[in-house]
Enzyme design. Sequence first.
Site, PDB file in Angstrom:
ATOM      1  CE  LYS A  18      29.768  40.242  46.263  1.00  0.00           C
ATOM      2  NZ  LYS A  18      29.956  41.548  46.055  1.00  0.00           N
ATOM      3  CG  ASP A  72      35.536  36.429  43.426  1.00  0.00           C
ATOM      4  OD1 ASP A  72      36.452  36.385  44.274  1.00  0.00           O
ATOM      5  OD2 ASP A  72      34.751  37.388  43.335  1.00  0.00           O
ATOM      6  CD  GLU A 140      31.423  36.295  44.310  1.00  0.00           C
ATOM      7  OE1 GLU A 140      32.003  35.214  44.051  1.00  0.00           O
ATOM      8  OE2 GLU A 140      32.024  37.366  44.509  1.00  0.00           O
ATOM      9  CB  ILE A 148      23.168  52.512  38.804  1.00  0.00           C
ATOM     10  CG1 ILE A 148      22.667  53.654  39.694  1.00  0.00           C
ATOM     11  CG2 ILE A 148      22.366  52.465  37.490  1.00  0.00           C
ATOM     12  CD1 ILE A 148      22.836  55.033  39.102  1.00  0.00           C
ATOM     13  CE  LYS A 189      21.039  53.699  62.755  1.00  0.00           C
ATOM     14  NZ  LYS A 189      19.781  53.497  63.485  1.00  0.00           N
ATOM     15  N   PRO A 190      24.957  50.119  59.405  1.00  0.00           N
ATOM     16  CG  PRO A 190      27.254  50.441  59.116  1.00  0.00           C
ATOM     17  CD  PRO A 190      26.206  50.263  60.178  1.00  0.00           C
ATOM     18  CG  ASP A 240      38.637  40.453  60.461  1.00  0.00           C
ATOM     19  OD1 ASP A 240      37.646  40.329  59.719  1.00  0.00           O
ATOM     20  OD2 ASP A 240      39.078  41.557  60.837  1.00  0.00           O
ATOM     21  CB  CYS A 382      53.144  33.330  30.774  1.00  0.00           C
ATOM     22  SG  CYS A 382      52.335  33.564  29.181  1.00  0.00           S
ATOM     23  CG  HIS A 508      49.467  31.416  33.201  1.00  0.00           C
ATOM     24  ND1 HIS A 508      50.156  32.427  33.811  1.00  0.00           N
ATOM     25  CD2 HIS A 508      49.252  31.824  31.928  1.00  0.00           C
ATOM     26  CE1 HIS A 508      50.353  33.413  32.945  1.00  0.00           C
ATOM     27  NE2 HIS A 508      49.816  33.067  31.793  1.00  0.00           N
ATOM     28  CD  GLU A 510      50.014  31.163  37.228  1.00  0.00           C
ATOM     29  OE1 GLU A 510      50.773  30.240  36.867  1.00  0.00           O
ATOM     30  OE2 GLU A 510      49.984  32.273  36.659  1.00  0.00           O
TER      31      GLU A 510
HETATM   32  N1  GLN Z   1      52.842  39.157  27.049  1.00  0.00           N
HETATM   33  C1  GLN Z   1      53.174  37.798  26.779  1.00  0.00           C
HETATM   34  C2  GLN Z   1      52.340  37.220  25.654  1.00  0.00           C
HETATM   35  O1  GLN Z   1      51.326  37.768  25.321  1.00  0.00           O
HETATM   36  C3  GLN Z   1      53.020  36.944  28.030  1.00  0.00           C
HETATM   37  C4  GLN Z   1      51.625  36.809  28.510  1.00  0.00           C
HETATM   38  C5  GLN Z   1      51.545  36.242  29.900  1.00  0.00           C
HETATM   39  O2  GLN Z   1      52.448  36.415  30.717  1.00  0.00           O
HETATM   40  N2  GLN Z   1      50.437  35.600  30.206  1.00  0.00           N
HETATM   41  O3  GLN Z   1      52.679  36.193  25.114  1.00  0.00           O
END
Ligand code: GLN
Length: 556
Positions: A18, A72, A140, A148, A189-190, A240, A382, A508, A510
């Site tokens: 979704k 998401d 979404e 429920i 059917k589903p 797919d 991290c 992070h 990413e």
């Molecule tokens: N556990 C570590 C902290 O709390 C690293 C956290 C993480 O990787 N986002 O600092």
Amino acid sequence: MTTKFIFITGGVVSSLGKGVAAASVGLILESRGLNVTLMKLDPYVNVDPGTMSPYQHGEVYVTDDGTETDLDLGHYERFTHTTTSKLHNLTTGKIYESVINKERRGDYLGNTVQVIPHITDEIKERMRLLAKGHDVVIVEIGGTVGDIESLPFLEAIRQFRHELGRFNAVDIHLTLVPYIAAAEELKTKPTQHSVRDMRAIGISPDILLCRVDRPLPDELRAKIALFCNVDADQVVAARDVDTIYEVPVQLCREGLDEKLLDLLHLPRSVANDTMDRWMDLVNRVKNPKRHVRIGIVGKYVSLADAYKSLNEALIHGGIANEAKVELVYISAEDIEGGNWPPSLLEVDGIVVPIGFGKRGSEGKIRAIHYARERKVPCFGICWGMQLMVVEFARHVCGISQAASTEFIEDTPDPVIYKLRDLLGVDALGGTMRLGSYPCRLKEGSKARQIYGQPEIAERHRHRYEVNQKYLPVLEEHGLKVVGTSPDGKFIEMVELSDHPWFLGSQFHPEYKSRPTDPHPLFVSFIEAALAEQDRRQSQPERAEERASIPIPEVVA
Ligand code: GLN
């Protein structure tokens, strides 16, 4: 223009995609010049997913404003131009928290506070908040019809659709049309049952988005239409595909963009170049020139969703280098035995990602040791960065008991310790250092060169930090601090210069990578991994060298 709402509900089973479907609908509407945003309603009672195990929930996605949200939202940001915030993810817990606070304040005067209207009003209010400044809001709803716990959300949507009036709201219902091998048939059917459930609660879906693993024949579309109260052209096949980035292209091929514009009485505006760029991206994903293997040394490796944004960011780095990225999950605990796992010896680059607690910490430290000693590209994110510091302190600086107080509370050498700002804070929900903070990069460093700018802003989620008392000894032995908060209070990035690519970030990166705008750190890391692959192929002794390295001792 009135803001239009598109609701995405799910039927039959969960895990039909979704989130990707919602994000793809967002993208195809952006390709028609509309200003779109997306939100997710999660029926669970937790206030946010921050306290949930990655095994149960998958990745926790962090927004710029420091909200811990559903993964998401990561799809929404990767597919569309929307930047999400605390307004974009609601849970039952959040709704009840707000209603109960109002009740305690006395806002409801003498009234009995009830699911209808108080809880549903609160949900509608939150949806309305996003309307401002957007042509279309896509909502979404987590879970599957029949649950429920999602009933109050669906009831709120029923009421809201009525209030919005005709042509202002559409429900896209995502279902499964399974192929039954014994009967050699696709079964409808589903889907019929699922739509019946939706209609029983007062929502008649407008578009049925049917997941199928083969073409959906016209007779079946007609049959689904007949039983489900829609026209045959409102039955859309979602077959797919090889990569999630192909989903919007496929939905466009099915004409979903025009069907939505028509249902919402929006002009069939001329498409901009968004879909062309996206098709180009899909072509690049499907026709890579090279193949690179990246080891992810993690503790939640049995559930790939636990590292969703990381996986995607690595794939984006691959796209920029015309390489297919094979993700090799290596359990950190498997490196705590007597041997190096063979997979670790064969990858072209190693990522040590997010993590919490003690389990797996020593295995991750060993993986970092291996990568540092054998000069394999290594990216610590991290927890990964914190463990890079621990490994370096132990094996290069000779601080043999160095550790993080997160996993050895009474260590004599806490090179990583609890954030000074969090001393005395014991509650776990929403208390970490969260969200976007600026970071200043050191002139002449690899990080600075990769980013191409002196100051960046990245998203954080941590409770521990580098203990600056150890900086002189770490730096003296060659671990460079190359990124700090502008006031110097937090260590944000470290790197090694006598290594092809050894870099750690407290934040992070990413979360901010997009397929059409890959994050520079991931582009550079994949480039370095390809160079390591070249080394292995051109130097026969390299494989031998990589295999021969003693395993360091584990610190209990
Ligand atoms: N556990 C570590 C902290 O709390 C690293 C956290 C993480 O990787 N986002 O600092």
